[in-house]
Design a protein around this motif. Structure first.
Motif, PDB file in Angstrom:
ATOM      1  N   LEU A  75       0.825  -1.205   0.000  1.00 58.80           N
ATOM      2  CA  LEU A  75       0.000   0.000   0.000  1.00 58.80           C
ATOM      3  C   LEU A  75       0.863   1.260   0.000  1.00 58.80           C
ATOM      4  CD1 LEU A  75      -2.827   1.268   0.166  1.00 58.80           C
ATOM      5  CD2 LEU A  75      -2.656   1.101   2.652  1.00 58.80           C
ATOM      6  N   ILE A  76       1.897   1.232   0.828  1.00 58.43           N
ATOM      7  CA  ILE A  76       2.813   2.382   0.897  1.00 58.43           C
ATOM      8  C   ILE A  76       3.531   2.561  -0.436  1.00 58.43           C
ATOM      9  CG2 ILE A  76       4.938   3.230   1.960  1.00 58.43           C
ATOM     10  CD1 ILE A  76       3.960   1.964   4.605  1.00 58.43           C
ATOM     11  N   LEU A  77       3.984   1.477  -1.028  1.00 52.09           N
ATOM     12  CA  LEU A  77       4.667   1.553  -2.330  1.00 52.09           C
ATOM     13  C   LEU A  77       3.721   2.049  -3.411  1.00 52.09           C
ATOM     14  CD1 LEU A  77       6.826  -1.715  -2.258  1.00 52.09           C
ATOM     15  CD2 LEU A  77       7.621   0.663  -2.061  1.00 52.09           C
ATOM     16  N   GLU A  78       2.485   1.606  -3.377  1.00 55.15           N
ATOM     17  CA  GLU A  78       1.489   2.058  -4.361  1.00 55.15           C
ATOM     18  C   GLU A  78       1.227   3.559  -4.207  1.00 55.15           C
ATOM     19  OE1 GLU A  78      -0.707   1.739  -7.643  1.00 55.15           O
ATOM     20  OE2 GLU A  78       0.428   0.091  -6.763  1.00 55.15           O
ATOM     21  N   GLN A  79       1.109   4.014  -2.974  1.00 53.67           N
ATOM     22  CA  GLN A  79       0.901   5.440  -2.717  1.00 53.67           C
ATOM     23  C   GLN A  79       2.122   6.254  -3.145  1.00 53.67           C
ATOM     24  OE1 GLN A  79      -0.133   5.507   1.445  1.00 53.67           O
ATOM     25  NE2 GLN A  79      -2.320   5.190   1.046  1.00 53.67           N
ATOM     26  N   LEU A  80       3.297   5.682  -2.925  1.00 51.16           N
ATOM     27  CA  LEU A  80       4.522   6.356  -3.344  1.00 51.16           C
ATOM     28  C   LEU A  80       4.566   6.498  -4.863  1.00 51.16           C
ATOM     29  CD1 LEU A  80       7.216   7.579  -2.503  1.00 51.16           C
ATOM     30  CD2 LEU A  80       8.209   5.281  -2.619  1.00 51.16           C
ATOM     31  N   LYS A  81       4.159   5.456  -5.576  1.00 51.53           N
ATOM     32  CA  LYS A  81       4.104   5.524  -7.041  1.00 51.53           C
ATOM     33  C   LYS A  81       3.115   6.598  -7.488  1.00 51.53           C
ATOM     34  CE  LYS A  81       5.326   0.736  -8.079  1.00 51.53           C
ATOM     35  NZ  LYS A  81       4.846  -0.547  -8.623  1.00 51.53           N
ATOM     36  N   GLU A  82       1.973   6.641  -6.802  1.00 50.95           N
ATOM     37  CA  GLU A  82       0.962   7.648  -7.138  1.00 50.95           C
ATOM     38  C   GLU A  82       1.495   9.055  -6.882  1.00 50.95           C
ATOM     39  OE1 GLU A  82      -3.540   8.910  -5.789  1.00 50.95           O
ATOM     40  OE2 GLU A  82      -2.897   6.830  -5.523  1.00 50.95           O
ATOM     41  N   LEU A  83       2.169   9.239  -5.766  1.00 55.34           N
ATOM     42  CA  LEU A  83       2.767  10.552  -5.464  1.00 55.34           C
ATOM     43  C   LEU A  83       3.832  10.927  -6.486  1.00 55.34           C
ATOM     44  CD1 LEU A  83       3.097  10.443  -1.572  1.00 55.34           C
ATOM     45  CD2 LEU A  83       1.618  11.931  -2.932  1.00 55.34           C
ATOM     46  N   ASN A  84       4.618   9.949  -6.901  1.00 57.32           N
ATOM     47  CA  ASN A  84       5.634  10.205  -7.922  1.00 57.32           C
ATOM     48  C   ASN A  84       4.981  10.617  -9.242  1.00 57.32           C
ATOM     49  OD1 ASN A  84       7.943   9.822  -6.388  1.00 57.32           O
ATOM     50  ND2 ASN A  84       8.037   7.622  -6.813  1.00 57.32           N
ATOM     51  N   SER A  85       3.885   9.971  -9.590  1.00 59.86           N
ATOM     52  CA  SER A  85       3.162  10.325 -10.817  1.00 59.86           C
ATOM     53  C   SER A  85       2.621  11.753 -10.731  1.00 59.86           C
ATOM     54  CB  SER A  85       2.013   9.359 -11.068  1.00 59.86           C
ATOM     55  OG  SER A  85       2.488   8.079 -11.344  1.00 59.86           O
ATOM     56  N   LEU A  86       2.034  12.069  -9.575  1.00 56.50           N
ATOM     57  CA  LEU A  86       1.517  13.429  -9.389  1.00 56.50           C
ATOM     58  C   LEU A  86       2.641  14.458  -9.449  1.00 56.50           C
ATOM     59  CD1 LEU A  86      -1.095  12.811  -6.547  1.00 56.50           C
ATOM     60  CD2 LEU A  86      -1.567  13.431  -8.923  1.00 56.50           C
ATOM     61  N   MET A  87       3.760  14.126  -8.824  1.00 60.91           N
ATOM     62  CA  MET A  87       4.897  15.041  -8.812  1.00 60.91           C
ATOM     63  C   MET A  87       5.430  15.263 -10.230  1.00 60.91           C
ATOM     64  SD  MET A  87       6.330  16.858  -6.751  1.00 60.91           S
ATOM     65  CE  MET A  87       7.756  17.523  -6.033  1.00 60.91           C
ATOM     66  N   THR A  88       5.472  14.208 -11.007  1.00 62.65           N
ATOM     67  CA  THR A  88       5.914  14.321 -12.402  1.00 62.65           C
ATOM     68  C   THR A  88       4.958  15.221 -13.187  1.00 62.65           C
ATOM     69  OG1 THR A  88       6.955  12.142 -12.320  1.00 62.65           O
ATOM     70  CG2 THR A  88       6.443  13.019 -14.498  1.00 62.65           C
ATOM     71  N   ALA A  89       3.668  15.045 -12.967  1.00 63.77           N
ATOM     72  CA  ALA A  89       2.673  15.877 -13.658  1.00 63.77           C
ATOM     73  C   ALA A  89       2.833  17.342 -13.248  1.00 63.77           C
ATOM     74  CB  ALA A  89       1.264  15.384 -13.332  1.00 63.77           C
TER      75      ALA A  89
END
Length: 82
Positions: free
Chosen positions: A6-20
């Motif tokens: 769950l933490i890794l999935e949220q981290l991926k989501e945050l990374n995607s948002l940060m990239t955007a």
């Protein structure tokens, strides 16, 4: 492992948002740079127009003085003939 996943999935989501967000900031920076260049061009054109207007005003002043001088000469020439 579920919490870690769950933490890794949220981290991926945050990374995607940060990239955007970074992409948007880059786009905004590019637009600001383009607007800045356009503004400098406009300022240059305005300065050129002001310089031209100053030259025209100077020429008009000289022509007005010449006109007055010519009118005075014409009056003097016409006076003896009158």
């Amino acid at each position: 492992m579920d919490k870690l996943d769950l933490i890794l999935e949220q981290l991926k989501e945050l990374n995607s948002l940060m990239t955007a967000v970074r992409n948007r900031v880059d786009e905004s920076d590019a637009k600001i740079d383009a607007m800045s260049m356009d503004l400098h061009k406009v300022i240059g054109h305005i300065k050129a127009l002001q310089d031209g207007q100053d030259r025209h005003e100077s020429i008009l002043e000289k022509l007005a003085l010449r006109s007055i001088e010519h009118e005075s000469i014409v009056e003097k020439l016409q006076s003896p003939n009158s």
